[in-house]
Design a protein around this motif. Structure first.
Motif, PDB file in Angstrom:
ATOM      1  N   GLU A 172      12.216  10.200  26.539  1.00  0.00           N
ATOM      2  CA  GLU A 172      11.302   9.256  25.896  1.00  0.00           C
ATOM      3  C   GLU A 172      12.042   8.347  24.914  1.00  0.00           C
ATOM      4  OE1 GLU A 172      10.567  12.383  26.662  1.00  0.00           O
ATOM      5  OE2 GLU A 172       9.165  11.686  28.208  1.00  0.00           O
ATOM      6  N   ALA A 173      13.159   8.808  24.391  1.00  0.00           N
ATOM      7  CA  ALA A 173      13.929   7.955  23.476  1.00  0.00           C
ATOM      8  C   ALA A 173      14.422   6.704  24.198  1.00  0.00           C
ATOM      9  CB  ALA A 173      15.107   8.738  22.900  1.00  0.00           C
ATOM     10  N   PHE A 174      14.566   6.804  25.520  1.00  0.00           N
ATOM     11  CA  PHE A 174      15.081   5.675  26.301  1.00  0.00           C
ATOM     12  C   PHE A 174      13.978   4.937  27.054  1.00  0.00           C
ATOM     13  CE2 PHE A 174      18.368   9.005  26.193  1.00  0.00           C
ATOM     14  CZ  PHE A 174      19.321   8.324  25.460  1.00  0.00           C
ATOM     15  N   GLY A 175      12.734   5.376  26.884  1.00  0.00           N
ATOM     16  CA  GLY A 175      11.631   4.722  27.586  1.00  0.00           C
ATOM     17  C   GLY A 175      11.033   5.584  28.681  1.00  0.00           C
ATOM     18  N   ILE A 235      12.845   5.214  33.498  1.00  0.00           N
ATOM     19  CA  ILE A 235      13.854   4.283  32.989  1.00  0.00           C
ATOM     20  C   ILE A 235      15.235   4.942  33.022  1.00  0.00           C
ATOM     21  CG2 ILE A 235      14.645   3.007  30.948  1.00  0.00           C
ATOM     22  CD1 ILE A 235      12.177   1.767  32.102  1.00  0.00           C
ATOM     23  N   LEU A 276      22.350   5.646  30.272  1.00  0.00           N
ATOM     24  CA  LEU A 276      21.681   5.723  28.962  1.00  0.00           C
ATOM     25  C   LEU A 276      21.929   7.051  28.248  1.00  0.00           C
ATOM     26  CD1 LEU A 276      18.366   3.794  29.784  1.00  0.00           C
ATOM     27  CD2 LEU A 276      20.209   3.034  28.279  1.00  0.00           C
ATOM     28  N   PRO A 306      10.835   8.187  19.432  1.00  0.00           N
ATOM     29  CA  PRO A 306       9.868   9.271  19.186  1.00  0.00           C
ATOM     30  C   PRO A 306      10.446  10.290  18.201  1.00  0.00           C
ATOM     31  CG  PRO A 306      10.958   9.589  21.303  1.00  0.00           C
ATOM     32  CD  PRO A 306      11.429   8.254  20.773  1.00  0.00           C
ATOM     33  N   ARG A 322      19.215  -1.630  27.679  1.00  0.00           N
ATOM     34  CA  ARG A 322      18.325  -1.711  28.843  1.00  0.00           C
ATOM     35  C   ARG A 322      18.251  -3.145  29.364  1.00  0.00           C
ATOM     36  NH1 ARG A 322      12.828   1.338  27.279  1.00  0.00           N
ATOM     37  NH2 ARG A 322      12.186   0.332  29.225  1.00  0.00           N
TER      38      ARG A 322
END
Lengths: 399, 399
Positions: free
Chosen positions: A205-208, A212, A220, B203, B236
């Motif tokens: 979730e830190a990266f989307g 992602i 990432l 998050p 990204r």
């Protein structure tokens, strides 16, 4: 510069006993031997253990370069590395709980010690460094933290152990966990170096989100997640006052400290303005020592910064000297892509991922390239020689 | 150095109309006027909207320094800032969907434009820079991306708008979202600068969960989260090929690029070894241009790096010159703690958070301190003057 000493402090192994133990498991992490007779495959992450991927293709191959110390020595010969401080690769023993944790730590650490002793005895040359030392591994899942501290004390008496390697989660709750106080105490008492190493510790979730992350392969989590994870881990350790209570701890941060050299000033500013802390009228103690003081006193960095911008920031963070930088391996000077993904590649030189490719006969090419990178970042032959090996010999007492 | 021009490109406002709009809302983000007659309070995060906190104490005060341009001008006078490029502070208009988004963007941008025009007209002095320019705001929640692109085109004709400010989530799905292609196109066509600014985008789980985050106040999300968020967002964008498709985009990254200068080499290495990408036999296109090329061509950084280590890395990332660094504000040279928390403090000089405190009469003190910090990082009066103002005048065409 005439043949400076080269010491590699960031180089991993999976001893045969560790591989056998993973082979007997059937949930992550585990090792599977593919039916085509290829090297065993390590399934290290839950996301690798995808039922949509054929079992033979899950995870990553773990060939003899990890488990056969002769292959490591050949690699060192080929690349002019005088001495390596080997350490167990992730996931270490983090997944082993209860009493078994201590048994396995003792087994692995004794293995590392005897490997170093045997190799050094077989290769001893007057006036040369011993070829191998090791960072031990800890039984972090043991029921009581005193068991972890006991293993620190035990291995501090082993002749070739110079520190311990640890992931960023510690005993599962990060490095500001009171359940680690005894471990910090033991590390300070023994003056063993703590080699702090990331291990996919940031949530997708830190990266989307997972979609992602998958879109860009491992870029990432590896390019950003690893260094950020290290930075967050050491920041929590610092914020909770570990360096106030254990002012003589010695910590070696992987990947030039993640992003700590770049962000230390920002941490300093935010603390100075944080009203949660007592110094600003709040109720939380907050760190007493300055972050730059800790950087200059307790922290050592490997020189795995992938470019002069990062290397120079690492030097600045150490107080403007190269005294606290230790040669690891430099990925940005790797030859073009390897045939499969492996997290270790991203530390750089591990055979077979750092070969001279079309320059097979020139065993010095990759090392020469590293010289150039380090020479570009640091001024003077002495500074370069110190980073390549002299600092490690001094700081880790390699003799 | 004799009075170099000083331009502040990182300074935020909440126009009165924006505050009134938030005052009419009752869910995050909203503004509440406390019963004691103190300044209105902005409840910006869900975690601030805690029912256990009395309503009058939730969020943070938003006083006239945000909403009264006269206070901003006083602050500039006091600190020797010749020209400011003002921008709406977070959460911008990200929370407004449907057609209202465009209406509000037009309203705010027209407000910014007329404020700049009025102030510049009232303060015009021969041979001096106009005092104010602005970065506009975008209706990112509009149903169609073309509406966002339309507003970019519209404001590019306004005489004082020099760019747009944007958070890291774009239209809600990050900056690699195909729903932003028209926006990138419009920004490239108009050559408006995109000022990319973080906004609590990581998050809590990245730091170990909400309990850990709360333990250290705002230190983890602000000191580490903000820069990491910026780095992930731009990575990204880069990985998805935005800079290949829009090679003339111009992006100003807040906080000296988060950690991008430190990690660019690592990103480069991981891409070179990532088998997901076509260049390594995979199916994903992957970025075509090198990260260092993008850094030297498309990216500008503010000089808000809190220390020489970060500033030097920022210079290295720009190709070894200071040409792409723009003076923002430097927090590490702030006086001791402010009386309350405010995210903006962490960019530094905003009155009333950067006062000369015991040096009320010495209006140049803080600026002098900034001179010293910048002088320590950069060699030569010319480089220092360029970072303080000359670069901004040239890059943003401030005249």
């Amino acid at each position: 510069m005439a043949n400076p000493l080269i010491v590699d402090i960031h180089t991993h192994v999976y001893p045969p006993a560790y591989i056998d133990m993973l082979r007997a498991r059937h949930k992550v992490p585990y090792i599977h031997d593919p039916s085509d007779g290829g090297p065993p495959r390590l399934i290290i992450l839950s996301s690798d253990d995808d039922p949509n991927i054929p079992l033979d293709q899950r995870g990553r191959p773990v060939d003899s370069s990890y488990s056969d110390i002769k292959v490591k020595l050949d690699f060192m010969d080929k690349h002019g590395i005088d001495c390596s401080v080997i350490s167990l690769a992730n996931p270490w023993l983090d997944f082993i709980g209860e009493e078994q944790a201590s048994e396995w730590a003792q087994k692995i650490n004794n293995d590392l010690e005897s490997t170093c002793a045997q190799v050094n005895s077989a290769t001893a040359t007057p006036d040369k460094l011993p070829r191998l030392f090791a960072f031990g591994t800890l039984p972090l899942g043991a029921p009581q933290q005193v068991a972890v501290a006991d293993e620190v004390h035990r291995i501090s008496a082993l002749p070739h152990i110079r520190g311990v390697i640890m992931g960023t989660t510690g005993r599962g709750n990060g490095l500001d966990d009171p359940e680690l106080e005894a471990v910090w105490g033991a590390l300070q008492d023994t003056q063993l170096m703590l080699f702090l190493h990331p291990h996919y510790g940031l949530p997708d979730e830190a990266f989307g989100g997972p979609e992602i992350v998958r879109r860009y392969g491992h870029v990432l989590p590896l390019a950003l997640g690893f260094p950020l994870e290290t930075t967050i881990a050491i920041a929590r350790m610092y914020l909770s006052g570990v360096f106030d209570r254990f002012p003589k701890l010695r910590i070696l941060l992987a990947h030039s400290g993640g992003t700590l050299p770049f962000l230390a000033g920002r941490i300093e500013s935010c603390i100075a303005h944080e009203r949660t802390f007592k110094v600003n009228g709040g109720s939380v103690q907050g760190p007493q020592r300055g972050i730059w003081d800790v950087l200059k006193t307790n922290i050592y960095l490997d020189a795995v910064a992938y470019g002069t911008a990062g290397l120079k920031a690492a030097v600045e963070a150490g107080g403007g000297t190269t005294d606290r930088l230790l040669f690891g391996k430099m990925m940005s000077h790797c030859p073009p892509p390897m045939t499969f993904f492996n997290a270790d590649n991203f530390e750089g030189t591990d055979h077979p991922f750092f070969p001279p490719l079309n320059e097979e006969d020139d065993k010095w090419t990759s090392v020469t390239t590293n010289y150039k990178a380090i020479s570009a970042a640091f001024e003077g032959d002495e500074a370069v020689a110190a980073v390549l090996g002299g600092n490690a010999v001094r700081i880790l007492n390699l003799k």
